[in-house]
Design an enzyme around this catalytic site. Structure first.
Site, PDB file in Angstrom:
ATOM      1  N   TRP A   1       0.915  -1.179   0.024  1.00 53.64           N
ATOM      2  CA  TRP A   1       0.060   0.051   0.028  1.00 53.64           C
ATOM      3  C   TRP A   1       0.763   1.207  -0.115  1.00 53.64           C
ATOM      4  O   TRP A   1       0.542   2.280  -0.733  1.00 53.64           O
ATOM      5  CB  TRP A   1      -0.770  -0.063   1.348  1.00 53.64           C
ATOM      6  CG  TRP A   1      -1.767   1.286   1.442  1.00 53.64           C
ATOM      7  CD1 TRP A   1      -2.849   1.506   0.823  1.00 53.64           C
ATOM      8  CD2 TRP A   1      -1.326   2.419   2.363  1.00 53.64           C
ATOM      9  NE1 TRP A   1      -3.302   2.896   1.154  1.00 53.64           N
ATOM     10  CE2 TRP A   1      -2.422   3.534   1.972  1.00 53.64           C
ATOM     11  CE3 TRP A   1      -0.320   2.757   2.811  1.00 53.64           C
ATOM     12  CZ2 TRP A   1      -2.460   4.646   2.629  1.00 53.64           C
ATOM     13  CZ3 TRP A   1      -0.277   3.992   3.693  1.00 53.64           C
ATOM     14  CH2 TRP A   1      -1.309   4.811   3.752  1.00 53.64           C
ATOM     15  N   HIS A   2       2.039   1.260   0.622  1.00 59.62           N
ATOM     16  CA  HIS A   2       3.006   2.369   0.792  1.00 59.62           C
ATOM     17  C   HIS A   2       3.550   2.805  -0.814  1.00 59.62           C
ATOM     18  O   HIS A   2       3.913   3.856  -0.553  1.00 59.62           O
ATOM     19  CB  HIS A   2       3.936   2.001   1.753  1.00 59.62           C
ATOM     20  CG  HIS A   2       3.557   2.231   3.160  1.00 59.62           C
ATOM     21  ND1 HIS A   2       2.962   1.354   4.002  1.00 59.62           N
ATOM     22  CD2 HIS A   2       3.483   3.312   3.958  1.00 59.62           C
ATOM     23  CE1 HIS A   2       2.705   1.810   5.076  1.00 59.62           C
ATOM     24  NE2 HIS A   2       2.927   3.216   5.249  1.00 59.62           N
ATOM     25  N   GLY A   3       3.750   1.712  -1.427  1.00 56.96           N
ATOM     26  CA  GLY A   3       4.552   2.103  -2.673  1.00 56.96           C
ATOM     27  C   GLY A   3       4.486   0.866  -3.571  1.00 56.96           C
ATOM     28  O   GLY A   3       4.537  -0.193  -3.119  1.00 56.96           O
TER      29      GLY A   3
ATOM     30  N   PHE B   1       2.341   8.155  -1.389  1.00 55.25           N
ATOM     31  CA  PHE B   1       1.756   6.826  -1.025  1.00 55.25           C
ATOM     32  C   PHE B   1       0.370   7.172  -1.321  1.00 55.25           C
ATOM     33  O   PHE B   1      -0.297   6.131  -1.390  1.00 55.25           O
ATOM     34  CB  PHE B   1       1.738   6.487   0.446  1.00 55.25           C
ATOM     35  CG  PHE B   1       3.402   6.388   0.709  1.00 55.25           C
ATOM     36  CD1 PHE B   1       4.303   5.983  -0.330  1.00 55.25           C
ATOM     37  CD2 PHE B   1       3.823   6.825   1.910  1.00 55.25           C
ATOM     38  CE1 PHE B   1       5.703   5.746   0.012  1.00 55.25           C
ATOM     39  CE2 PHE B   1       5.165   6.632   2.250  1.00 55.25           C
ATOM     40  CZ  PHE B   1       6.113   6.134   1.012  1.00 55.25           C
TER      41      PHE B   1
END
Lengths: 348, 472
Positions: free
Chosen positions: B324-326, B472
């Site tokens: 989800w962050h990247g 993000f």
């Protein structure tokens, strides 16, 4: 309709956790507005500089129209003193100054700097006699610069301490944003790098120049603009080479925006011409075709030599990803290797 | 439109009085705040506004449709379609190119040419955040926890500018009731709001930016050029930078919402004072942790299916949380390190005969130290562009002791000390400062606020770097 009637009676004092008083919305607005207003006066010199270095346009005009008088008022009321004291305590007294001088190097009478000379001999460097490297420019230079440093890691014949200086939004058009003419001269005089890698122009593709003392250089690409930009490129090149530096100038890459690519082409052609006039002392590195797709146009993802699809360009369509930096770094090091021998010491 | 800019200050000084002036009229206020939020969002790229509007329309339509069905099967089918739409949107904008390059390169190993081309898709800012908030709305309606609200209220909930681009991830039950009933203009928690905005600006503009410019970017950019001490301090500096950056952003967001009369949930609780990774995730990006727990971990089965099943769910949750962050494998590894640590802790505590010993000062300090090292180790992968870069950094951490370390300056050490030290401040101290501030006369409050802004502006570098979590 969801509505809610609130009482207009004078409110009781109410407190929250820790005994802090709650205030009215009116207080919130007054404190915010008054606090910002006083902060504007306290920070007026910095805000005026921020306004000055903005890109050309109505926003800059408005900002200058507001911050100019504000700075005067702040000075008259001595409200600029706390900021000046704080800056002095931090050792950053120059922060609010704007330096737009475009000073060409004073050529030594015996060594004319603009006359092409024969390429010098390849000079050898060793861990005892290190080659000092300096990589500088706008934000585009950072990734290739880091790649250069990675590739030369462990090479004790190179002094690459504090080697990279990438200044966001800077260039040769706007010395008010950052004065590279002054800075390059200072670095060449104090740190004395022999190998210099520069990349400029990414923020220079417009017609707004400062440091021209009231002259009109016309729009981007006009003959007067070209003449002035050429003078600035030549100034930087001569500043480096007249102090013994060998310069590799990285050309601007193809960009996602086709119009911007055309503007970059013009800047590249000026740099290339000036580099050619300083053969043996300045080497121009053309990056255009490194990042073109199969159709010759811009491509964010390009296959590397192993056939692997790699992301070369950042999402903004201009900046580089690591793989692109590595590609440029290889070429930069090839150019430096042509001029300096900093690897043969290993085989002693 | 970044928070610490003059543009945002002007925007907010227009929105704040108008918002309170319109507050009594629910409909007008909602229309105004939606318009203001779209203007705020258009500050990045006006085309993204269509995406936000689509997300609002899509999720509201499915929330109403789900609520209107009595058949469980039909409700579930509608939920699945709604989720596919949300995740499809997120997947396309955020993960398409990642998927294409990963697939191409995987098949290239076997000499197979896959006819998929990367599309250079621009990532809309905040899409991960508002998509998660939209999912929580639809899922809450599906679960019967929440009845759908009017389109205006939902649009205000999803687009409300203080949380729009980087959270906190506010759940429907926390914000929608506040949006339905006008805030009371007599009681605004101004002292907390100004305290949060002031500390947020200081942490972002002074601490995070200083560390980024003076050590982190250089060390992570070319680790081989730096001594082991610089690399070690650079890793600690990044851990403080990312905390100061995101904590700073969140504080400003919560403070701005408070001035408008709205309360957001807390997002950080001194995460670097955590005594375990489990404890860390109760303190770091708390609104994301809650979201992952309630909308991923528990639906996966949580801890209801036996030990191995629980481990699997923990690991999956953290791997997905990492992604989800990247869109990169380094983020997956970051999630994997945290997932492994959570599994290890759960295994350790679940051993037969395990008895939790009482905390002593020394034991607590040791646990905090070890936890911080694990967190910092995981940050290496989070910050590095590739595994090769991360490996270079780790290798350099052990191979260049004794070399000169010019980047380790007093300024860098002081910024790290402030970042870490802020985790250990007595809890009553901020409360006492806020209480003292709240009792000052209004003009004095304005002067204090102005001097706080002076310190931040004078100590910060020129220009404003974007917040890390915006990507993000």
């Amino acid at each position: 309709m969801e509505t809610h009637e609130t009482s207009t009676r004078r409110p009781r004092r109410r407190t929250a956790e820790g005994g802090r008083r709650l205030h009215s919305a009116g207080s919130a607005i007054v404190v915010s507005a008054a606090g910002l207003l006083v902060a504007l006066l306290l920070n007026a010199p910095g805000l005026h500089k921020s306004a000055t270095i903005q890109p050309e346009g109505w926003k800059r005009d408005v900002a200058l129209g507001v911050t100019g008088p504000l700075e005067g008022l702040s000075g008259a009321l001595l409200l600029d003193r706390p900021r000046a004291a704080l800056k002095e305590a931090l050792g950053r007294s120059d922060d609010d100054e704007v330096d737009t001088a475009v000073v060409a190097p004073q050529p030594k009478p015996t060594t004319p700097v603009t006359t092409p000379t024969a390429p010098p001999q390849r000079v050898k460097f060793t861990p005892e006699k290190k080659l000092r490297l300096w990589i500088a420019g706008d934000s585009l230079v950072v990734v290739p610069g880091e790649s250069v440093l990675r590739e030369v890691a462990g090479n004790r014949a190179l002094d690459a301490a504090d080697a990279i200086e990438g200044r966001i939004a800077s260039g040769l058009e706007r010395p008010d944003v950052f004065n590279w003419f002054t800075h390059v001269r200072e670095v060449m005089e104090t740190r004395k790098p022999r190998a210099v890698v520069l990349m400029f122009g990414g923020n220079d593709d417009h017609g707004f120049m400062t440091g021209i003392e009231g002259r009109d250089v016309g729009t981007f690409g006009s003959p007067t603009w070209r003449a002035e930009y050429r003078r600035r490129v030549a100034t930087v090149m001569d500043t480096v080479t007249s102090r013994g530096g060998y310069l590799v100038w990285i050309g601007l890459p193809i960009s996602r925006d086709a119009d911007q690519t055309l503007r970059f082409d013009l800047i590249n052609s000026i740099v290339q011409t000036e580099a050619a006039e300083r053969k043996g002392r300045v080497s121009y590195l053309d990056t255009y075709f490194f990042f073109a797709g199969d159709d010759g146009g811009y491509a964010q993802y390009v296959e590397d030599e192993t056939g692997k699809l790699v992301k070369m360009r950042a999402d903004d369509g201009v900046h580089f990803e690591r793989a692109a930096g590595d590609l440029i770094a290889d070429k930069v090091l090839e150019r430096l290797d042509d001029r300096y021998d900093f690897t043969s010491w290993r085989t002693r | 439109m970044l928070f610490p800019t003059a543009t945002f200050a002007i925007f907010f000084m227009i929105v704040l009085p108008l918002s309170w002036a319109l507050m009594r009229s629910g409909e007008s206020w909602r229309a105004f705040i939606i318009a203001a939020s779209f203007v705020f969002y258009a500050g990045w790229d006006w085309r993204f506004c269509f995406l936000l509007a689509f997300s609002i329309a899509w999720n509201q339509a499915f929330a109403l449709a789900i609520h209107g069905r009595s058949s469980k099967h039909a409700r579930k089918q509608l939920l699945v379609v709604a989720l596919v739409g949300n995740l499809g949107l997120l997947g396309y904008f955020k993960y398409y190119d990642f998927f294409v390059t990963s697939t191409n390169n995987l098949f290239a190993l076997a000499g197979i040419d896959v006819p998929l081309e990367a599309r250079s898709i621009l990532l809309p800012v905040g899409i991960s955040f508002f998509t998660f908030m939209a999912i929580s709305y639809v899922v809450d309606v599906y679960r019967g926890d929440f009845a759908p609200v009017g389109l205006g209220t939902f649009a205000a909930y999803l687009s409300f500018f203080p949380h729009l681009v980087a959270g906190p991830i506010v759940r429907p039950g926390e914000l929608i009731p506040q949006l339905q009933a006008p805030r009371d203009p007599r009681y605004v928690d101004t002292s907390r709001a100004f305290f949060l905005i002031g500390t947020g600006l200081f942490m972002k503009v002074v601490i995070a930016n200083h560390l980024a410019a003076n050590i982190v970017d250089e060390v992570f950019g070319a680790p081989n050029q730096h001594s082991s001490l610089e690399v070690l301090v650079g890793i600690y500096a990044y851990s403080v930078q990312i905390y100061a950056d995101f904590f700073g952003y969140t504080n400003i967001a919560i403070g701005i919402a408070l001035l408008l009369g709205f309360t957001f949930p807390q997002n950080f609780d001194a995460p670097y004072s955590a005594t375990s990774i489990t404890d860390f995730w109760r303190r770091w990006h708390m609104t994301l942790s809650r979201w992952l727990r309630d909308y991923l971990y528990i639906p996966l089965g949580g801890n209801r299916g036996g030990t191995l099943f629980t481990y699997r769910n923990l690991m999956l949750t953290m791997l997905i949380g990492g992604l989800w962050h990247g869109a990169g494998w380094t983020f997956v590894v970051w999630g994997g390190i945290h997932g492994s640590a959570l599994v290890a802790e759960r295994w350790w505590r679940g051993r037969p005969g395990f008895v939790e010993r009482p905390w002593t000062r020394g034991r607590r300090a040791w646990h905090r130290f070890v936890t911080f090292q694990v967190v910092c180790f995981a940050w290496i992968f989070f910050r590095s562009d590739s595994f090769a870069d991360a490996w270079d950094l780790i290798e350099r951490l052990f191979s260049a002791w004794g070399e000169p370390s010019p980047l380790v300056t007093w300024g860098v050490v002081a910024a790290i000390a402030v970042g870490i030290g802020s985790q250990y401040l007595p809890r009553h101290l901020p409360l006492a400062i806020m209480a003292r501030f709240s009792r000052l006369p209004i003009p004095a409050q304005a002067v204090v606020l102005a001097f706080a802004l002076l310190v931040v502006q004078a100590m910060g570098p020129e220009g404003v770097a974007p917040f890390i979590y915006f990507q993000f």
